[in-house]
Design a protein around this motif. Structure first.
Motif, PDB file in Angstrom:
ATOM      1  N   SER A   1      39.228  33.613  35.912  1.00  0.00           N
ATOM      2  CA  SER A   1      39.907  34.485  34.952  1.00  0.00           C
ATOM      3  C   SER A   1      41.110  33.733  34.423  1.00  0.00           C
ATOM      4  CB  SER A   1      40.331  35.793  35.606  1.00  0.00           C
ATOM      5  OG  SER A   1      41.542  35.600  36.302  1.00  0.00           O
ATOM      6  N   ASP A   2      41.533  34.095  33.234  1.00  0.00           N
ATOM      7  CA  ASP A   2      42.677  33.421  32.636  1.00  0.00           C
ATOM      8  C   ASP A   2      43.941  33.596  33.483  1.00  0.00           C
ATOM      9  OD1 ASP A   2      41.245  32.404  30.563  1.00  0.00           O
ATOM     10  OD2 ASP A   2      41.705  34.028  29.166  1.00  0.00           O
ATOM     11  N   ARG A   3      43.916  34.611  34.341  1.00  0.00           N
ATOM     12  CA  ARG A   3      45.074  34.898  35.168  1.00  0.00           C
ATOM     13  C   ARG A   3      45.354  33.760  36.162  1.00  0.00           C
ATOM     14  NH1 ARG A   3      44.879  40.046  38.965  1.00  0.00           N
ATOM     15  NH2 ARG A   3      46.883  39.829  40.017  1.00  0.00           N
ATOM     16  N   THR A   4      44.301  33.218  36.755  1.00  0.00           N
ATOM     17  CA  THR A   4      44.500  32.203  37.792  1.00  0.00           C
ATOM     18  C   THR A   4      44.088  30.799  37.355  1.00  0.00           C
ATOM     19  OG1 THR A   4      42.291  32.640  38.694  1.00  0.00           O
ATOM     20  CG2 THR A   4      44.125  33.840  39.682  1.00  0.00           C
ATOM     21  N   THR A   5      43.317  30.701  36.285  1.00  0.00           N
ATOM     22  CA  THR A   5      42.715  29.402  35.999  1.00  0.00           C
ATOM     23  C   THR A   5      42.782  29.076  34.520  1.00  0.00           C
ATOM     24  OG1 THR A   5      41.058  30.230  37.566  1.00  0.00           O
ATOM     25  CG2 THR A   5      40.784  27.999  36.768  1.00  0.00           C
ATOM     26  N   PRO A   6      43.606  28.092  34.125  1.00  0.00           N
ATOM     27  CA  PRO A   6      43.588  27.660  32.729  1.00  0.00           C
ATOM     28  C   PRO A   6      42.247  26.983  32.440  1.00  0.00           C
ATOM     29  CG  PRO A   6      44.998  26.227  34.055  1.00  0.00           C
ATOM     30  CD  PRO A   6      44.556  27.337  34.946  1.00  0.00           C
ATOM     31  N   PRO A   7      41.822  26.972  31.184  1.00  0.00           N
ATOM     32  CA  PRO A   7      40.483  26.454  30.848  1.00  0.00           C
ATOM     33  C   PRO A   7      40.240  25.024  31.321  1.00  0.00           C
ATOM     34  CG  PRO A   7      41.816  26.808  28.861  1.00  0.00           C
ATOM     35  CD  PRO A   7      42.516  27.475  29.991  1.00  0.00           C
ATOM     36  N   GLU A   8      41.275  24.191  31.294  1.00  0.00           N
ATOM     37  CA  GLU A   8      41.108  22.812  31.758  1.00  0.00           C
ATOM     38  C   GLU A   8      40.686  22.787  33.233  1.00  0.00           C
ATOM     39  OE1 GLU A   8      44.549  20.348  31.289  1.00  0.00           O
ATOM     40  OE2 GLU A   8      43.359  18.521  31.156  1.00  0.00           O
ATOM     41  N   SER A   9      41.277  23.696  33.997  1.00  0.00           N
ATOM     42  CA  SER A   9      40.932  23.777  35.414  1.00  0.00           C
ATOM     43  C   SER A   9      39.532  24.362  35.625  1.00  0.00           C
ATOM     44  CB  SER A   9      41.981  24.628  36.143  1.00  0.00           C
ATOM     45  OG  SER A   9      41.495  25.063  37.381  1.00  0.00           O
ATOM     46  N   ILE A  10      39.137  25.316  34.785  1.00  0.00           N
ATOM     47  CA  ILE A  10      37.777  25.874  34.894  1.00  0.00           C
ATOM     48  C   ILE A  10      36.754  24.754  34.730  1.00  0.00           C
ATOM     49  CG2 ILE A  10      36.076  27.446  33.864  1.00  0.00           C
ATOM     50  CD1 ILE A  10      38.529  29.119  32.869  1.00  0.00           C
ATOM     51  N   GLY A  11      36.963  23.908  33.713  1.00  0.00           N
ATOM     52  CA  GLY A  11      36.058  22.790  33.483  1.00  0.00           C
ATOM     53  C   GLY A  11      36.075  21.790  34.628  1.00  0.00           C
ATOM     54  N   TYR A  12      37.292  21.480  35.087  1.00  0.00           N
ATOM     55  CA  TYR A  12      37.446  20.498  36.169  1.00  0.00           C
ATOM     56  C   TYR A  12      36.758  21.002  37.443  1.00  0.00           C
ATOM     57  CZ  TYR A  12      39.845  16.795  38.787  1.00  0.00           C
ATOM     58  OH  TYR A  12      40.135  15.683  39.548  1.00  0.00           O
ATOM     59  N   ARG A  13      37.045  22.240  37.815  1.00  0.00           N
ATOM     60  CA  ARG A  13      36.472  22.823  39.039  1.00  0.00           C
ATOM     61  C   ARG A  13      34.952  22.955  38.941  1.00  0.00           C
ATOM     62  NH1 ARG A  13      39.108  26.515  42.403  1.00  0.00           N
ATOM     63  NH2 ARG A  13      37.506  28.019  41.911  1.00  0.00           N
TER      64      ARG A  13
END
Lengths: 329, 329
Positions: free
Chosen positions: A53-65
């Motif tokens: 969710s945008d609350r805990t994870t910026p999009p760059e981190s979503i992609g990285y993870r």
């Protein structure tokens, strides 16, 4: 009858009937390709408001993870990655910038391994969903499966656990932890948002053991306890863990106190370390190469239980069996 | 700025910046694997109410069509499939029976090729989404790309077009066509719901040309016109199609009349035939092997236009260029 009535476990057993019966329950699938190299493949889906969710994870981190989760599965099978495909389903009101940051995060994670996004698909949807498939190579003599642990193997972890869970806590309840030193908060948030796949360990093992090895293992994406229990279950063995060898990072203790910290180390998940069962001499070589983060935390036993022992007083602190843990998750 | 503001074409060009620059615009990606065999991989996402709905497509057909779309992409690259992975995101109120039928449809499509579902992932979502990745093998000397058509090649299609579009029409407006003979309705509905990938043509070409060939091509998943235009665009050539060689199935004409029938043949999509540009003698051998459904419909020219000619009176009936068609889709 609906999916919500039966849960994931039963749904999986229904679906497994339709899948290749020779492949079961590992992090990825190994498929025969050429005489000396096999293909290893793994797929992960990330759904908005379920996995991020945008609350805990910026999009760059979503992609990285997302990329780490897949590359970690390739590593867990003993493979080296050759590329990924990305399937995106996106709402029309998704910001272009969000999509760009997502891809930047994926590229950042892929860069050290010199691999690329080789294909994909984009489509409209009402729910943002990212489906990543990673492809890798593995030779038969270097394949790692969950089912091949043997009594006497030591259990080695490639890094500390619980940090990702601690990072999630800080992200979910920032005010609650605003009094903590920034370096503690940043450390665990980074561990949550930018975890690394442990491919360097696989690469080292290929170089060290050119003719192969027998290693059982998986990654700790669903937690350290889960990994050990899965390996023991599939190998029909047990394990005896040494409480004092399981490192609890000071940052976690500072955040949540000693007792819960140890729970997070065991059950937190998403640290993406490798949990390997292998002969002691091989484990020691890995420790020499990668330093103190690689810890031998116990050994494989013929008893079917997984026990955690406090060595100083030989008190049985914790005893888990499959049944208890399947309820737990 | 949002996705809805820029459309798919511009979104793709943004995303392509982050992808492997050596791979562009084919049905799948070919990745180096071993010295003599490459890996071919393709991904498709199917989203509820975007790509399928219960109104037109029973779950068995959704599974079947999803697999066909992917295997067709493997065929379009000159590859033979080795397995697929399936990522499912499902609403909790999805019926178990729907999931079982979906997998039964996938298995039914895979069965003739002796390949399996080798992996996947399941997760909750608010939107039912199916993400399929197909994996295949292809040798460098048998790879088919869009960019390698040459002036003088003939254009061969492996089957008739427009039937899938006609089937969709009957499924969308059943009452409107209830007066038509059942065998006509059933024929086009079957073509829409259970299209086959043309892997048998690729298998034959491997056997016939053991040392390789130079064939340009793609599949007609987005329509016959689109396939020819894409190939011409990427090969920097044009094409001259013979109007009378492009078969319009009688069933389509019965349903919608001569004029619209021809439009559906050109622009309908989802017939999953192969559109191949190759030397005449090779095309003739394919025709001999597979019979009259394989038609030579025109040839590649140095002019950059794609023209359709009525041979009897040499009247120019239709002239398309890339620009017109990119607006069209």
């Amino acid at each position: 009858m609906y999916i919500k009535d039966i849960g994931e476990h039963q749904l999986l057993s229904i679906i497994n009937q339709y899948c290749d019966q020779t492949i079961n329950g590992d992090d990825g699938a190994i498929i025969a390709f050429d005489s000396d190299r096999n293909l290893v493949v793994t797929t992960d889906i990330l759904v908005e408001n379920v996995h991020f969710s945008d609350r805990t994870t910026p999009p760059e981190s979503i992609g990285y993870r997302g990329v780490t989760a897949n590359l970690s599965d390739i590593a867990a099978m003993g493979g080296m990655p050759i590329g990924i495909t990305v399937g995106l389903s996106l709402r029309g009101d998704t910001e272009i910038n969000w999509v760009e940051k997502l891809y930047q995060g994926m590229k950042k994670c892929l860069a050290p391994y010199n691999i690329n996004i080789v294909g994909g698909d984009i489509t409209k949807s009402e729910t943002n969903t990212i489906s990543i498939t990673a492809l890798g190579k593995v030779s038969a003599s270097h394949s790692i499966y969950r089912h091949q642990a043997q009594v006497g193997d030591v259990i080695l972890v490639t890094g500390n656990h619980g940090l990702s869970r601690a990072g999630l806590e800080i992200l979910l309840f920032p005010e609650k932890y605003s009094h903590l030193p920034p370096q503690i908060r940043e450390k665990v948030i980074f561990a949550h948002q930018y975890p690394k796949p442990r491919l360097e360990v696989i690469k080292y093992l290929y170089e060290l053991c050119q003719y192969g090895y027998r290693i059982a293992g998986m990654d700790s994406s669903d937690g350290l306890a889960d990994a050990i229990l899965q390996i023991c279950h599939q190998s029909k063995v047990g394990a005896r863990l040494d409480r004092t060898s399981i490192i609890v990072d000071e940052a976690i203790t500072t955040i949540i106190g000693r007792k819960t910290a140890f729970e997070w180390v065991l059950y937190g998940g998403e640290d993406f370390e490798l949990v390997l069962c292998l002969p002691l001499n091989l484990a020691k070589k890995i420790q020499q190469e990668f330093g103190e983060k690689c810890q031998i935390i116990g050994q494989i036993t013929s008893s079917l239980e997984v026990q955690i022992i406090e060595q100083q007083n030989s008190n049985l602190q914790l005893s888990l069996n499959q049944k208890k843990t399947f309820q737990h998750f």
